[in-house]
Each structure stands twice: as structure tokens, then as C-alpha cells.
Design an enzyme around this catalytic site. Structure first.
Site, PDB file in Angstrom:
ATOM      1  N   ARG A 208       0.825  -1.218   0.000  1.00  0.00           N
ATOM      2  CA  ARG A 208       0.000   0.000   0.000  1.00  0.00           C
ATOM      3  C   ARG A 208       0.854   1.262   0.000  1.00  0.00           C
ATOM      4  O   ARG A 208       0.464   2.264   0.603  1.00  0.00           O
ATOM      5  CB  ARG A 208      -0.944   0.023   1.201  1.00  0.00           C
ATOM      6  CG  ARG A 208      -2.040  -1.012   1.145  1.00  0.00           C
ATOM      7  CD  ARG A 208      -3.136  -0.601   0.170  1.00  0.00           C
ATOM      8  NE  ARG A 208      -4.180  -1.602   0.099  1.00  0.00           N
ATOM      9  CZ  ARG A 208      -5.259  -1.574   0.865  1.00  0.00           C
ATOM     10  NH1 ARG A 208      -5.445  -0.598   1.716  1.00  0.00           N
ATOM     11  NH2 ARG A 208      -6.166  -2.507   0.728  1.00  0.00           N
TER      12      ARG A 208
ATOM     13  N   ARG B 115      -3.325   6.677   1.011  1.00  0.00           N
ATOM     14  CA  ARG B 115      -3.789   7.878   1.719  1.00  0.00           C
ATOM     15  C   ARG B 115      -2.799   8.508   2.680  1.00  0.00           C
ATOM     16  O   ARG B 115      -2.984   9.647   3.086  1.00  0.00           O
ATOM     17  CB  ARG B 115      -5.099   7.566   2.449  1.00  0.00           C
ATOM     18  CG  ARG B 115      -6.271   7.534   1.480  1.00  0.00           C
ATOM     19  CD  ARG B 115      -7.514   7.070   2.174  1.00  0.00           C
ATOM     20  NE  ARG B 115      -7.343   5.688   2.599  1.00  0.00           N
ATOM     21  CZ  ARG B 115      -8.122   5.070   3.465  1.00  0.00           C
ATOM     22  NH1 ARG B 115      -9.103   5.710   4.037  1.00  0.00           N
ATOM     23  NH2 ARG B 115      -7.916   3.806   3.764  1.00  0.00           N
TER      24      ARG B 115
ATOM     25  N   ARG C 154      -6.620  12.236  -5.236  1.00  0.00           N
ATOM     26  CA  ARG C 154      -7.885  11.622  -4.813  1.00  0.00           C
ATOM     27  C   ARG C 154      -8.999  12.655  -4.597  1.00  0.00           C
ATOM     28  O   ARG C 154     -10.176  12.332  -4.739  1.00  0.00           O
ATOM     29  CB  ARG C 154      -7.591  10.886  -3.531  1.00  0.00           C
ATOM     30  CG  ARG C 154      -8.211   9.609  -3.158  1.00  0.00           C
ATOM     31  CD  ARG C 154      -8.810   8.711  -4.110  1.00  0.00           C
ATOM     32  NE  ARG C 154      -9.848   8.020  -3.356  1.00  0.00           N
ATOM     33  CZ  ARG C 154     -11.116   8.341  -3.373  1.00  0.00           C
ATOM     34  NH1 ARG C 154     -11.535   9.298  -4.164  1.00  0.00           N
ATOM     35  NH2 ARG C 154     -11.986   7.677  -2.653  1.00  0.00           N
TER      36      ARG C 154
ATOM     37  N   ASP D 253      -6.671  -2.571  -7.465  1.00  0.00           N
ATOM     38  CA  ASP D 253      -7.243  -3.226  -6.290  1.00  0.00           C
ATOM     39  C   ASP D 253      -7.548  -4.682  -6.622  1.00  0.00           C
ATOM     40  O   ASP D 253      -7.888  -4.999  -7.770  1.00  0.00           O
ATOM     41  CB  ASP D 253      -8.524  -2.526  -5.822  1.00  0.00           C
ATOM     42  CG  ASP D 253      -8.870  -2.952  -4.401  1.00  0.00           C
ATOM     43  OD1 ASP D 253      -8.306  -2.379  -3.463  1.00  0.00           O
ATOM     44  OD2 ASP D 253      -9.667  -3.894  -4.239  1.00  0.00           O
TER      45      ASP D 253
ATOM     46  N   TYR E 248     -14.602 -12.124  -0.112  1.00  0.00           N
ATOM     47  CA  TYR E 248     -15.315 -10.867  -0.391  1.00  0.00           C
ATOM     48  C   TYR E 248     -16.681 -11.148  -1.005  1.00  0.00           C
ATOM     49  O   TYR E 248     -17.661 -10.467  -0.707  1.00  0.00           O
ATOM     50  CB  TYR E 248     -14.460  -9.944  -1.285  1.00  0.00           C
ATOM     51  CG  TYR E 248     -13.469  -9.174  -0.439  1.00  0.00           C
ATOM     52  CD1 TYR E 248     -13.855  -8.031   0.255  1.00  0.00           C
ATOM     53  CD2 TYR E 248     -12.171  -9.630  -0.263  1.00  0.00           C
ATOM     54  CE1 TYR E 248     -12.979  -7.350   1.086  1.00  0.00           C
ATOM     55  CE2 TYR E 248     -11.280  -8.958   0.560  1.00  0.00           C
ATOM     56  CZ  TYR E 248     -11.695  -7.810   1.228  1.00  0.00           C
ATOM     57  OH  TYR E 248     -10.830  -7.150   2.058  1.00  0.00           O
TER      58      TYR E 248
END
Ligand code: CP3
Length: 352
Positions: free
Chosen positions: A31, A35, A44, A80, A154
Site C-alpha cells: 500500500r 492515503r 484523490r 485493487d 469478499y
């Protein structure tokens, strides 16, 4: 003067994946584009997450951001693990975590997954080409996918429980039906990874983030076996990494059977014990606790040095975190981490 054939650049990351003796430790972090980076947050603010993943210039920019700021030794494509599921007709939104609009509850729902080949992901080639251009050969590019078991979690749990209870219950209730689901997901993942390799990624990583919820026997039969099927289909010339958040020795033992050049280690396992279980032919990647990076600078240095010491200078080692970086990580601590691993590299060079 005669010149030999031009040599491919000796990327430390790729050499470590092949277990070649090198006097340095490559570093990248899971990652690494995300963010915690102000330059990511700036992109973003103007663009949706999926738009960034699918637009060549945006994807290339974000993929390169951590390389340009910190000088990591590898880039990972910004994407992703759930994107192929969208191409299979599953409604997914990111907010920022994934929200799925439909669930697989049993064998009868599997037919609702419609995989129409890699052509149903037309953004893959253009984003990889753009990312490679932007990186301009400075570092290799890692492609990735979710492992079949984690994708199944998921689809089945869709965030309903933290310990994927619905997925484990499906497996317990109908093992053959669950195997069918894994099969569909493995087939799609193989084509997806081959598409990434054809577009130019230098290595591929399979994320099996949810596999650690399984006891060792189920881990071996469901998660490891389906990941192994995927990884065996990757051409030998492309290094492979398998990562599971898996903290028991039984799970590590089951990973021995997986055809991956590198095993990514969970932050909860002892690197030296994991190496003893996996054997010296296997490369490892990891495994600093991402929480160490939100601590004071002295802790970043001492905990990174502890990981390096635990590896003991053995080849076939890639420094990474034991899971993705937290969004509240101070960027100065990431710079300090890279500096710490580099200092160690230079010290190792002096001894070599
Ligand atoms: O490592 C990288 O820098 C490459 C990009 C990458 C993302 N997701 C970007 C992302 C990778 C390799 C992933 C993999 C992924 N995605 C995994 C496996 C690894 C892991 O972390 O466990 C999983 C389980 C997912 C599913 C997923 N996607 C989750 C749980 C979330 C929410 C996480 C969060 O940070 O809140 C996402 C969204 C996501 N994927 C974001 C990013 C940067 C946040 C989106 C945003 O910017 O709003």
C-alpha cells in the site's frame, strides 16, 4: 571494441526474488501508494478511486509517487484486488473500503459470475504501459491479483463478519461447491495475471489476506491449493510472491507446497522461524509491523533494525511491512525506514 549483449539492469528486487547473493536489501512497502501520502490525497480529491485505477495517466502518476518521494526499489501497480470481480458483474463501490452490492450464498449463485476473459478489463494494458513509461526503467513494476480464497471471502461474506464466518461455513457445508467457486476465480485470476505480464509487469504478487482465518488443514486444501494453481500458470521467467496474513506455524507449513518464489510474511510471525519452516531455497518478504511506523522515530529505527538482524544478512530477502501501511503514518517515518534499510545495505557492502 566488442560489446557483449546488453545486460538487463540488475534490479536488487528481482535479484532478491531469485535468491541471488546480493550485499543489499531491497525495500518496498505494501500500500505504498495511498492515503498516507499528501500527493495521493491531492489526486484523490479530484478523482474517484476506480477512475485512478483505470486512467493511464492517473494510475501511472500514483504508482510512481512513492518511488519519486522515497526511492523504493520496486513499484506496485495502483489497482485493487477486487477489480476483476467488477468485470464479472459484481457491483462494487469503494468508500474507501469495498462495498459489494450482491453476495454469493451457495453453489447456485456461482453461475451469476460472468467472466468474459481479459478483454473485459480493457484498462489493464494501457495503465501498465503508462506506469512503465513513467517509471522509465528506474525500478521494476509488480503486478498483482487477489488469491482465489480471498476473492471468495469478499463475495461470500461481503464484509458481514471479521473472521469470514460465512465463507468458512460455506466451505464446511458444501466443500465441492466451494471448490467450484475457487475454480472459477482461479481461472479468471490466471488470465488476469497473464494479461498483466503480457503488458509488461516484471513480477506478480498474489494477495491472500483472508486465508489466515482458516485452520491449517483447510488452509492447505482450499487457500493454498487454489493459489498454487494460479501461481503454477505464471511463466517461469516472471518472479512470483504469495502473501497471506497467516500467523500459525501450521499455515506456514502449508505454504511450503505453494509454487511461489517469495513468501510474504505476516508481521505476527518470527522471520527466522518462518525461514526455518519454509527452507533456505525460499525467499521471504516482510515483515515489520505497520504499527511501528506510527511510533516515535527511535522505534522505527530499532524495529527495522530488529527485522534486518533477524534475517541475518541471508540472500533472498525483501524488506517490507507485514501488512499494508496505515493511512495515519507520518511520511517522515517512511523516509526514515528507507534510510535505515539503506544504511544497513551500505554497512553490508563494506563487509562484502
Ligand atoms: O500496494 C499498493 O500501493 C497498490 C495498491 C493496492 C490497493 N489495494 C489500493 C487501495 C493493493 C495492492 C491493494 C490490495 C488489496 N485491496 C487487498 C490485499 C492487501 C491488503 O491490504 O490486505 C485487499 C484486502 C483489498 C480490498 C480493499 N480495497 C480494502 C480492504 C480497501 C479499503 C482499505 C482502506 O485503506 O481503507 C480498499 C480500497 C483501497 N485499495 C484504497 C487503496 C489506496 C483506498 C481507496 C481510497 O483512496 O479511497
Amino acid at each position: 571494441m566488442t560489446q557483449g549483449p546488453s545486460l538487463a539492469p540488475a534490479y536488487s528486487f528481482l535479484r532478491a526474488c531469485r535468491n541471488e547473493p546480493i550485499g543489499e536489501t531491497p525495500i518496498w512497502i505494501m500500500r505504498q501508494a495511498g492515503r498516507y501520502l499528501p500527493e495521493y490525497r491531492a489526486v484523490r480529491e479530484k478523482h474517484g478511486f476506480l477512475d485512478i485505477c483505470r486512467t493511464p495517466e492517473l494510475c501511472a502518476e500514483v504508482t510512481a509517487q512513492p518511488i519519486e518521494r522515497f526511492g523504493f526499489d520496486a513499484a506496485i501497480l495502483f489497482s485493487d484486488i477486487l477489480i476483476p470481480l467488477i468485470a464479472m458483474g459484481v457491483p462494487i463501490e469503494f468508500d474507501p473500503g469495498p462495498k459489494l452490492g450482491s453476495r454469493i450464498t451457495g453453489r447456485r449463485d456461482i453461475a451469476s459470475l460472468e467472466w468474459r476473459g481479459a478483454a473485459s478489463l480493457p484498462h489493464v494494458r494501457p495503465v501498465i504501459r503508462a506506469a512503465r513509461e513513467r517509471l522509465a526503467g528506474r525500478v521494476p513494476l509488480i503486478g498483482f491479483a487477489g488469491a482465489p480464497f480471498t476473492l471468495a471471502c469478499y463475495l461470500v461474506d461481503a464484509g458481514a463478519s471479521k473472521d469470514v464466518a460465512l465463507t468458512r461455513s460455506f466451505l464446511a457445508r458444501d466443500e465441492a461447491g466451494f471448490a467450484e467457486l475457487l475454480d472459477v476465480l482461479a481461472g479468471a485470476t490466471i488470465e488476469y495475471l497473464k494479461e498483466q505480464i503480457a503488458a509488461g509487469v516484471d513480477a506478480v504478487m498474489l494477495f491472500d489476506t483472508q486465508a489466515g482465518w482458516l485452520p491449517p488443514g483447510d488452509f492447505a486444501r482450499a487457500a493454498a491449493a487454489s493459489a498454487d494453481r494460479v501461481l503454477r500458470s505464471v511463466p517461469k521467467s516472471t518472479p512470483t510472491i504469495y502473501f497471506a496474513l497467516a500467523s500459525s506455524n501450521g499455515q506456514l507449513d502449508a505454504m511450503r507446497a505453494i509454487h511461489a518464489d517469495v513468501i510474504g510474511l505476516d508481521y505476527r510471525v518470527s522471520l527466522s522461524q518462518a525461514r526455518a519452516i519454509l527452507g533456505s531455497a525460499r525467499c521471504v518478504q516482510g515483515n515489520l509491523d505497520p504499527a511501528a511506523l506510527v511510533g516515535p522515530p527511535e522505534q522505527v529505527v530499532s524495529r527495522a533494525e530488529a527485522v534486518l538482524r533477524e534475517n541475518g544478512g541471508r540472500p533472498g530477502f525483501i524488506f517490507n511491512l507485514g501488512h499494508g501501511i496505515y493511512p495515519d503514518t507520518p511520511v517522515e517515518n517512511v523516509a526514515l525506514l528507507v534510510e535505515t534499510v539503506r544504511r544497513h545495505r551500505n554497512a553490508a557492502r563494506r563487509i562484502v
